[in-house]
Motif scaffolding. Structure first.
Motif, PDB file in Angstrom:
ATOM      1  N   VAL A 140      35.015  27.053  43.562  1.00  0.00           N
ATOM      2  CA  VAL A 140      35.232  28.378  44.125  1.00  0.00           C
ATOM      3  C   VAL A 140      33.895  29.072  44.320  1.00  0.00           C
ATOM      4  O   VAL A 140      33.025  29.002  43.454  1.00  0.00           O
ATOM      5  CB  VAL A 140      36.128  29.239  43.205  1.00  0.00           C
ATOM      6  CG1 VAL A 140      36.352  30.617  43.812  1.00  0.00           C
ATOM      7  CG2 VAL A 140      37.462  28.548  42.959  1.00  0.00           C
ATOM      8  N   TYR A 141      33.723  29.711  45.488  1.00  0.00           N
ATOM      9  CA  TYR A 141      32.521  30.500  45.761  1.00  0.00           C
ATOM     10  C   TYR A 141      32.861  31.983  45.595  1.00  0.00           C
ATOM     11  O   TYR A 141      33.934  32.431  46.013  1.00  0.00           O
ATOM     12  CB  TYR A 141      32.032  30.306  47.202  1.00  0.00           C
ATOM     13  CG  TYR A 141      31.635  28.905  47.584  1.00  0.00           C
ATOM     14  CD1 TYR A 141      31.658  27.843  46.682  1.00  0.00           C
ATOM     15  CD2 TYR A 141      31.230  28.620  48.891  1.00  0.00           C
ATOM     16  CE1 TYR A 141      31.300  26.572  47.061  1.00  0.00           C
ATOM     17  CE2 TYR A 141      30.860  27.342  49.275  1.00  0.00           C
ATOM     18  CZ  TYR A 141      30.907  26.315  48.365  1.00  0.00           C
ATOM     19  OH  TYR A 141      30.549  25.048  48.748  1.00  0.00           O
ATOM     20  N   CYS A 142      31.949  32.736  44.990  1.00  0.00           N
ATOM     21  CA  CYS A 142      32.084  34.190  44.970  1.00  0.00           C
ATOM     22  C   CYS A 142      30.697  34.820  44.900  1.00  0.00           C
ATOM     23  O   CYS A 142      29.742  34.170  44.467  1.00  0.00           O
ATOM     24  CB  CYS A 142      32.962  34.659  43.814  1.00  0.00           C
ATOM     25  SG  CYS A 142      32.251  34.453  42.185  1.00  0.00           S
ATOM     26  N   ASP A 149      36.508  45.019  39.215  1.00  0.00           N
ATOM     27  CA  ASP A 149      37.123  44.971  37.901  1.00  0.00           C
ATOM     28  C   ASP A 149      37.801  43.609  37.716  1.00  0.00           C
ATOM     29  O   ASP A 149      38.292  43.020  38.681  1.00  0.00           O
ATOM     30  CB  ASP A 149      38.168  46.094  37.801  1.00  0.00           C
ATOM     31  CG  ASP A 149      38.728  46.256  36.409  1.00  0.00           C
ATOM     32  OD1 ASP A 149      38.275  47.164  35.693  1.00  0.00           O
ATOM     33  OD2 ASP A 149      39.643  45.477  36.020  1.00  0.00           O
ATOM     34  N   PRO A 150      37.848  43.085  36.484  1.00  0.00           N
ATOM     35  CA  PRO A 150      38.530  41.803  36.255  1.00  0.00           C
ATOM     36  C   PRO A 150      39.977  41.781  36.716  1.00  0.00           C
ATOM     37  O   PRO A 150      40.514  40.711  37.037  1.00  0.00           O
ATOM     38  CB  PRO A 150      38.432  41.627  34.726  1.00  0.00           C
ATOM     39  CG  PRO A 150      37.208  42.374  34.335  1.00  0.00           C
ATOM     40  CD  PRO A 150      37.157  43.552  35.263  1.00  0.00           C
ATOM     41  N   PHE A 155      44.370  39.613  40.230  1.00  0.00           N
ATOM     42  CA  PHE A 155      45.268  39.748  41.381  1.00  0.00           C
ATOM     43  C   PHE A 155      45.169  38.519  42.279  1.00  0.00           C
ATOM     44  O   PHE A 155      46.192  37.951  42.689  1.00  0.00           O
ATOM     45  CB  PHE A 155      44.927  41.010  42.175  1.00  0.00           C
ATOM     46  CG  PHE A 155      45.566  41.087  43.528  1.00  0.00           C
ATOM     47  CD1 PHE A 155      46.891  41.459  43.667  1.00  0.00           C
ATOM     48  CD2 PHE A 155      44.840  40.765  44.666  1.00  0.00           C
ATOM     49  CE1 PHE A 155      47.490  41.517  44.926  1.00  0.00           C
ATOM     50  CE2 PHE A 155      45.424  40.826  45.930  1.00  0.00           C
ATOM     51  CZ  PHE A 155      46.751  41.202  46.062  1.00  0.00           C
ATOM     52  N   PHE A 156      43.946  38.088  42.594  1.00  0.00           N
ATOM     53  CA  PHE A 156      43.785  36.897  43.434  1.00  0.00           C
ATOM     54  C   PHE A 156      44.246  35.636  42.707  1.00  0.00           C
ATOM     55  O   PHE A 156      44.757  34.701  43.326  1.00  0.00           O
ATOM     56  CB  PHE A 156      42.328  36.761  43.883  1.00  0.00           C
ATOM     57  CG  PHE A 156      41.931  37.744  44.942  1.00  0.00           C
ATOM     58  CD1 PHE A 156      42.324  37.549  46.257  1.00  0.00           C
ATOM     59  CD2 PHE A 156      41.186  38.867  44.636  1.00  0.00           C
ATOM     60  CE1 PHE A 156      41.977  38.451  47.251  1.00  0.00           C
ATOM     61  CE2 PHE A 156      40.832  39.782  45.615  1.00  0.00           C
ATOM     62  CZ  PHE A 156      41.231  39.581  46.925  1.00  0.00           C
ATOM     63  N   ASN A 157      44.062  35.612  41.398  1.00  0.00           N
ATOM     64  CA  ASN A 157      44.550  34.497  40.606  1.00  0.00           C
ATOM     65  C   ASN A 157      46.067  34.393  40.703  1.00  0.00           C
ATOM     66  O   ASN A 157      46.633  33.300  40.852  1.00  0.00           O
ATOM     67  CB  ASN A 157      44.104  34.681  39.151  1.00  0.00           C
ATOM     68  CG  ASN A 157      44.772  33.700  38.203  1.00  0.00           C
ATOM     69  OD1 ASN A 157      45.774  34.037  37.577  1.00  0.00           O
ATOM     70  ND2 ASN A 157      44.232  32.513  38.092  1.00  0.00           N
ATOM     71  N   LEU A 164      39.694  32.280  37.354  1.00  0.00           N
ATOM     72  CA  LEU A 164      39.223  33.630  37.037  1.00  0.00           C
ATOM     73  C   LEU A 164      37.702  33.664  37.089  1.00  0.00           C
ATOM     74  O   LEU A 164      37.017  33.639  36.061  1.00  0.00           O
ATOM     75  CB  LEU A 164      39.737  34.053  35.661  1.00  0.00           C
ATOM     76  CG  LEU A 164      41.263  34.171  35.553  1.00  0.00           C
ATOM     77  CD1 LEU A 164      41.673  34.491  34.131  1.00  0.00           C
ATOM     78  CD2 LEU A 164      41.798  35.228  36.507  1.00  0.00           C
ATOM     79  N   VAL A 165      37.181  33.736  38.305  1.00  0.00           N
ATOM     80  CA  VAL A 165      35.739  33.813  38.535  1.00  0.00           C
ATOM     81  C   VAL A 165      35.297  35.277  38.451  1.00  0.00           C
ATOM     82  O   VAL A 165      36.135  36.181  38.395  1.00  0.00           O
ATOM     83  CB  VAL A 165      35.390  33.199  39.908  1.00  0.00           C
ATOM     84  CG1 VAL A 165      35.608  31.697  39.884  1.00  0.00           C
ATOM     85  CG2 VAL A 165      36.216  33.829  41.027  1.00  0.00           C
ATOM     86  N   PRO A 166      33.986  35.556  38.450  1.00  0.00           N
ATOM     87  CA  PRO A 166      33.533  36.941  38.248  1.00  0.00           C
ATOM     88  C   PRO A 166      33.839  37.915  39.373  1.00  0.00           C
ATOM     89  O   PRO A 166      33.768  39.127  39.168  1.00  0.00           O
ATOM     90  CB  PRO A 166      32.014  36.787  38.063  1.00  0.00           C
ATOM     91  CG  PRO A 166      31.822  35.389  37.608  1.00  0.00           C
ATOM     92  CD  PRO A 166      32.875  34.600  38.318  1.00  0.00           C
TER      93      PRO A 166
END
Length: 270
Positions: A140-142, A149-150, A155-157, A164-166
Motif C-alpha cells: 500500500v502507498y500513502c 486522524d487514525p 474508515f478506508f480499512n 491500517l497505514v498512517p
C-alpha cells in the motif's frame, strides 16, 4: 525615581509588549486553516470515487453506486446517503463495511488488524512522495503530507479492506493464491463460487488518478439534513432499481435451483 507620567508610560509599554507576546500564538492559531485534499480513486469494487479528506473528516462520493459516504469527528458515525432519493443510513464504524454495502446477506466483521505494516521504502505517485507499506499480502502507498486522524484510516480499512497505514491509501496491489476448492464447492441452493474471487497472482485493487490540495471548505463535510432514515445500509448504497434487480436475481436462482433439485429426485426414482 521616575516621575509618575514616565512610570505610567513605561508600565503601558510593558503591558503592551506582554500582551503582544501572548496574542501572537492566538493570532497564529486563528490564521491557521485546516487542510483539505481532493482525491480521485478507482477501486475494483467501487470505481471512480471522488474523495474530500481533511484531518478530522472524509467524504467519498461513489459515482458507480450513486451514493455518498461521510464520517467525521467527534462521533465518527458513518453516514451513507443518496441525494437523489433523499434517504440515508447512519451507523457506528463497526456496523459499516464495503461488503455490507454490496451484499444483502453480509454481516459487518471485526477489523482484521494483524501486525502493523512495515515500511519498505519510498516512491512517487501523482507528484507526491509516498511510502510503501507491506501488509500481510499487499503493498500500500500513502503520503505523509496528507495528515489524517487514525479514524480516517479505519474508515478506508472498513471500506476497502486496506491495512491500517498512517494515511489515506492511494494505491494497493495484492498477491493472491487461487482457492481451487471454491470452484468445486457446491450447495443445494447457491453456488458460492459465483460470488467469490477466483483470480490469482498480482492484482491491482486500488489506484489514484489525482490527488491535490484544495482550499478548505467546511461545507464539504456537512451531514445532510431532512433525509429519511433507513435501517439497512444496502437500502441506501444501492438504488431502488439496483435493489430490485438483486431481489429478482436471487429469486430466480433459488427457483431454478429448486427445479434442478426436484428433477434430480425424479430422475433417481426412474
Amino acid at each position: 525615581m521616575p516621575s509618575l507620567p514616565e512610570f505610567a508610560r513605561k508600565l503601558v509599554l510593558t503591558i503592551s509588549s506582554v500582551g503582544a507576546c501572548l496574542s501572537l500564538p492566538l493570532l497564529a492559531a486563528a490564521k491557521a486553516q485546516p487542510s483539505e485534499w481532493l482525491v480521485v480513486q478507482s477501486h475494483e469494487s467501487k470505481t471512480d470515487a471522488v474523495i474530500h479528506v481533511t484531518h478530522d473528516a472524509v467524504k467519498l462520493e461513489s459515482k458507480a453506486l450513486g451514493c455518498t459516504l461521510l464520517t467525521r469527528a467527534p462521533d465518527w458515525k458513518v453516514h451513507c446517503y443518496r441525494p437523489v432519493e433523499k434517504i440515508e443510513w447512519i451507523g457506528d464504524m463497526g456496523q459499516f463495511s464495503g461488503m455490507v454495502m454490496s451484499n444483502p446477506y453480509a454481516l459487518p466483521k471485526p477489523t482484521l488488524r494483524g501486525p502493523a505494516p512495515r515500511c519498505l521504502g519510498e516512491t512517487e505517485l501523482n507528484g507526491l512522495k509516498c511510502k510503501i507499506y507491506k501488509g500481510f499480502a499487499s503493498e500500500v502507498y500513502c503520503a505523509d503530507s496528507i495528515s489524517v486522524d487514525p479514524m480516517v484510516v479505519l474508515f478506508f480499512n472498513r471500506l476497502y479492506g486496506t491495512p491500517l497505514v498512517p494515511s489515506v491509501p492511494l494505491y494497493e496491489r495484492t498477491h493472491k493464491r487461487v482457492d481451487r476448492d471454491l470452484v468445486r464447492r457446491k450447495t443445494d441452493w447457491l453456488d458460492t463460487a459465483v460470488a467469490s474471487d477466483l483470480r490469482g497472482g498480482r492484482l491491482v485493487k486500488l489506484t489514484t488518478s489525482s490527488c491535490r490540495p484544495v482550499p478548505y471548505n467546511a461545507k464539504d463535510f456537512e451531514v445532510p439534513r431532512g433525509y429519511k432514515r433507513k435501517v439497512d445500509l444496502i437500502e441506501v448504497s444501492y438504488s431502488k432499481d439496483q435493489r430490485q434487480e438483486i431481489t429478482e436475481m436471487l429469486d430466480n436462482v433459488g427457483f431454478e435451483s429448486n427445479l434442478e433439485h426436484k428433477r434430480g429426485k425424479e430422475g433417481r426414482r426412474k
